[in-house]
Design a protein around this motif. Structure first.
Motif, PDB file in Angstrom:
ATOM      1  N   LYS A 240       0.874  -1.170   0.000  1.00  0.00           N
ATOM      2  CA  LYS A 240       0.000   0.000   0.000  1.00  0.00           C
ATOM      3  C   LYS A 240       0.911   1.219   0.000  1.00  0.00           C
ATOM      4  O   LYS A 240       1.676   1.429   0.940  1.00  0.00           O
ATOM      5  CB  LYS A 240      -0.878  -0.004   1.249  1.00  0.00           C
TER       6      LYS A 240
ATOM      7  N   ARG B   7      -1.857   7.050  -4.912  1.00  0.00           N
ATOM      8  CA  ARG B   7      -3.317   7.049  -4.875  1.00  0.00           C
ATOM      9  C   ARG B   7      -3.943   7.694  -6.109  1.00  0.00           C
ATOM     10  O   ARG B   7      -4.896   7.179  -6.673  1.00  0.00           O
ATOM     11  CB  ARG B   7      -3.790   7.786  -3.616  1.00  0.00           C
ATOM     12  N   ASN B   8      -3.405   8.807  -6.551  1.00  0.00           N
ATOM     13  CA  ASN B   8      -3.990   9.529  -7.677  1.00  0.00           C
ATOM     14  C   ASN B   8      -3.381   9.149  -9.024  1.00  0.00           C
ATOM     15  O   ASN B   8      -3.744   9.721 -10.039  1.00  0.00           O
ATOM     16  CB  ASN B   8      -3.851  11.036  -7.457  1.00  0.00           C
TER      17      ASN B   8
ATOM     18  N   GLY C 190      -2.713   3.800  -8.661  1.00  0.00           N
ATOM     19  CA  GLY C 190      -3.435   3.121  -7.590  1.00  0.00           C
ATOM     20  C   GLY C 190      -2.463   2.790  -6.477  1.00  0.00           C
ATOM     21  O   GLY C 190      -1.306   2.474  -6.723  1.00  0.00           O
ATOM     22  N   MET C 191      -2.951   2.848  -5.247  1.00  0.00           N
ATOM     23  CA  MET C 191      -2.020   2.690  -4.136  1.00  0.00           C
ATOM     24  C   MET C 191      -1.766   1.246  -3.735  1.00  0.00           C
ATOM     25  O   MET C 191      -0.897   0.982  -2.925  1.00  0.00           O
ATOM     26  CB  MET C 191      -2.473   3.510  -2.938  1.00  0.00           C
ATOM     27  N   TYR C 192      -2.485   0.289  -4.307  1.00  0.00           N
ATOM     28  CA  TYR C 192      -2.270  -1.118  -3.964  1.00  0.00           C
ATOM     29  C   TYR C 192      -1.545  -1.824  -5.100  1.00  0.00           C
ATOM     30  O   TYR C 192      -1.816  -1.576  -6.272  1.00  0.00           O
ATOM     31  CB  TYR C 192      -3.605  -1.823  -3.718  1.00  0.00           C
TER      32      TYR C 192
ATOM     33  N   HIS D  74      -6.560   0.701  -7.725  1.00  0.00           N
ATOM     34  CA  HIS D  74      -7.153   1.514  -6.672  1.00  0.00           C
ATOM     35  C   HIS D  74      -7.977   0.685  -5.694  1.00  0.00           C
ATOM     36  O   HIS D  74      -8.206   1.109  -4.569  1.00  0.00           O
ATOM     37  CB  HIS D  74      -8.050   2.596  -7.285  1.00  0.00           C
ATOM     38  N   ASP D  75      -8.462  -0.497  -6.130  1.00  0.00           N
ATOM     39  CA  ASP D  75      -9.327  -1.338  -5.317  1.00  0.00           C
ATOM     40  C   ASP D  75      -8.551  -2.579  -4.868  1.00  0.00           C
ATOM     41  O   ASP D  75      -8.094  -3.373  -5.693  1.00  0.00           O
ATOM     42  CB  ASP D  75     -10.558  -1.740  -6.121  1.00  0.00           C
TER      43      ASP D  75
END
Length: 114
Positions: free
Chosen positions: A71, A76-77, A80-82, A96-97
């Motif tokens: 993570k 994030r923007n 995606g953070m994952y 992102h999900d």
């Protein structure tokens, strides 16, 4: 001698480390439990670093992780953070999900029956 409670964190201050939230850990540990039951995984480790949180999955305790679930809030923007990274450093999936990203690992559970 009286004990003082610790002060509340100052709003707007940067956190010391990134960590997985409870709902994120629930999703990851559900997958982990299924993979342990299937005999694929045996151990895990969680690291909280300044810029990312990492959930590492091991086949055996004393080896390099098979997969790293990361993570990174900075992404994030963007992408995606994952992300899920394989042992060789190849990013298998990013998004992102978290549930969608972990689907790349759930495919490992689907095998032909002999």
């Amino acid at each position: 001698m009286t004990l003082q409670p610790p002060p509340f964190p100052v709003s707007g201050a940067a956190p010391d480390a990134v960590a997985f939230q409870r709902d994120e850990l629930s999703v990851i540990l559900t997958l982990y439990g299924r993979m342990v039951a299937a005999g694929e995984w045996r151990d895990y480790g969680i690291s909280t670093l300044r810029d990312r949180a990492v959930f590492s999955v091991f086949r055996r305790t004393a080896e390099h992780p098979l997969y790293r679930i990361e993570k990174q809030p900075k992404l994030r923007n963007r992408q995606g953070m994952y992300s899920v990274t394989a042992m060789d450093g190849q990013v298998l999936k990013r998004g992102h999900d978290l549930r969608q990203v972990l689907r790349v690992l759930e495919r490992k559970l689907i095998r032909p029956v002999d």
